[in-house]
Design an enzyme around this catalytic site. Structure first.
Site, PDB file in Angstrom:
ATOM      1  N   GLY A 166      43.859  34.700  37.815  1.00  0.00           N
ATOM      2  CA  GLY A 166      44.821  35.790  37.870  1.00  0.00           C
ATOM      3  C   GLY A 166      46.203  35.260  38.192  1.00  0.00           C
ATOM      4  O   GLY A 166      46.398  34.063  38.406  1.00  0.00           O
ATOM      5  N   GLY A 222      39.770  34.896  37.522  1.00  0.00           N
ATOM      6  CA  GLY A 222      39.884  36.018  36.608  1.00  0.00           C
ATOM      7  C   GLY A 222      39.230  35.772  35.260  1.00  0.00           C
ATOM      8  O   GLY A 222      38.778  36.712  34.605  1.00  0.00           O
ATOM      9  N   GLU A 226      38.298  30.157  44.884  1.00  0.00           N
ATOM     10  CA  GLU A 226      39.165  30.978  45.727  1.00  0.00           C
ATOM     11  C   GLU A 226      39.173  30.595  47.199  1.00  0.00           C
ATOM     12  O   GLU A 226      40.168  30.828  47.900  1.00  0.00           O
ATOM     13  CB  GLU A 226      38.779  32.455  45.582  1.00  0.00           C
ATOM     14  CG  GLU A 226      39.151  33.073  44.250  1.00  0.00           C
ATOM     15  CD  GLU A 226      38.164  32.770  43.134  1.00  0.00           C
ATOM     16  OE1 GLU A 226      38.437  33.150  41.983  1.00  0.00           O
ATOM     17  OE2 GLU A 226      37.102  32.150  43.418  1.00  0.00           O
ATOM     18  N   ASP A 250      36.248  37.019  43.824  1.00  0.00           N
ATOM     19  CA  ASP A 250      36.262  38.436  43.477  1.00  0.00           C
ATOM     20  C   ASP A 250      35.927  38.643  42.006  1.00  0.00           C
ATOM     21  O   ASP A 250      35.118  37.932  41.450  1.00  0.00           O
ATOM     22  CB  ASP A 250      37.604  39.061  43.871  1.00  0.00           C
ATOM     23  CG  ASP A 250      38.787  38.487  43.111  1.00  0.00           C
ATOM     24  OD1 ASP A 250      38.699  37.351  42.599  1.00  0.00           O
ATOM     25  OD2 ASP A 250      39.829  39.178  43.029  1.00  0.00           O
TER      26      ASP A 250
END
Length: 357
Positions: free
Chosen positions: A75, A124, A147, A155
């Protein structure tokens, strides 16, 4: 075969979309950023998926990247860091809201989706490939959820996917951020097929021509190399079987192998808070009945972790200054308390909770 490409200004477009035969094709187009997702990209992809869901002529969706080393590197981390530092996470939460809705839309999509993970597939990029019914790895695939190294957490549905991998592999990936190649993705079940990259144009041509997708990918698949990670499956199952970070670290310390020493050293570079969040996230996800419930949980976590010290500091160390010397806060696992985790996982107010739409 017909091809209609939108938008007209292809040079500036972050998403290129076209119709090829019976397929709608989404091509990520930020090569200098390894196709990292922006808010606009997430919204554009959602709009396209909604449009194509109602078109009888679209029988499948293919997600690919344009030039460069992508598939998708994650992301828009710089946007998220600016938001954390400048607007108390407001813009970051808008991004998470749209990205997680896209993840859920793909997970529940009524037509088959094929994701071509031909290159870096991280963060992402995992979120837009794992929901696909068909996930194609190649010799270029490099898959990771890194992450914890920037104070975030795995996530975009990572809680759902990683918790459900066999042999505690998902816990290992979530904590260490280990990178898997295409053969390892196939072995782990993160990819459904392994194709040489030079076979992808033919695969896309046949799918667009209306051939059965599984048959096309099966016919063009080749035997993958031996997955290197398989040699350590027993150690992963043993050392990452524990529910707490402290137990995992102690277990690795008791193993005098080079592999254990390397993984222990890696874990000690990660945010203790992020690691503990990830462990609770994966444990909690297994108690949830639906992917939407998982995404609501992850939005709660993301909304809060975004503005805690470790995220901005982690991005500074890894991406901004690149000194790779983050100063984590709290600095050690024993200082990350259950009360801190409870606060991160607490439901948001009714008007702030994440919903699919």
């Amino acid at each position: 075969m017909t091809t209609d490409t939108l938008p007209i200004d292809a040079q500036a477009a972050e998403i290129l979309d076209r119709r090829e035969g019976v397929a709608g094709v989404i091509s990520l187009n930020r090569p200098k950023a390894i196709h990292a997702l922006t808010l606009g990209m997430c919204e554009s992809m959602s709009a396209l998926l909604s449009e194509w869901s109602g078109e009888d002529g679209v029988r499948a969706v293919m997600i690919e990247h344009s030039e460069g080393r992508g598939f998708c590197s994650g992301g828009d981390i710089n946007l998220l860091r600016r938001s954390a530092l400048e607007d108390h996470g407001e813009e970051g939460r808008k991004f998470f809201l749209a990205e997680y809705r896209l993840n859920h839309q793909l997970f529940t999509y009524g037509k088959p989706v094929v994701a071509f993970m031909d290159g870096i597939t991280m963060g992402g990029g995992v979120g837009i490939s794992q929901p696909a019914q068909y996930r194609v790895a190649t010799e270029h695939t490099r898959f990771a959820m890194p992450e914890t190294g920037i104070g975030l957490f795995p996530d975009v549905g990572g809680g759902w996917y990683l918790s459900r991998l066999d042999g505690r592999l998902g816990h290992y990936l979530a904590l260490t951020g280990a990178r898997l190649d295409g053969a390892e993705c196939l072995w782990a079940g993160l990819a459904t097929h392994y194709l040489p990259s030079d076979a992808l144009p033919e695969a896309k041509r046949r799918i667009a021509a209306g051939h059965e997708i599984g048959g096309v990918l099966g016919a063009l698949s080749v035997k993958s190399p031996e997955p290197k990670i398989a040699a350590h499956a027993g150690q992963i199952r043993k050392h990452f079987a524990f529910d707490t970070l402290e137990q995992i670290l102690a277990s690795l310390e008791s193993d005098d192998s080079e592999w254990a020493a390397r993984e222990l050293a890696t874990l000690r570079t990660k945010s203790p808070q992020a690691c503990k969040v990830a462990l609770r996230q994966l444990e909690t996800s297994l108690t949830l009945d639906t992917f939407a419930q998982n995404m609501a949980m992850e939005y709660r976590i993301g909304s809060r972790v975004l503005v805690l010290p470790d995220f901005a500091e982690g991005v500074r160390a890894v991406i901004v200054d690149k000194d790779h010397a983050p100063r984590w806060n709290p600095p050690s696992p024993d200082q990350v308390t259950s009360a801190m985790l409870d606060a991160i996982f607490e439901p948001l107010g009714p008007e702030r909770e994440w919903r699919p739409s």
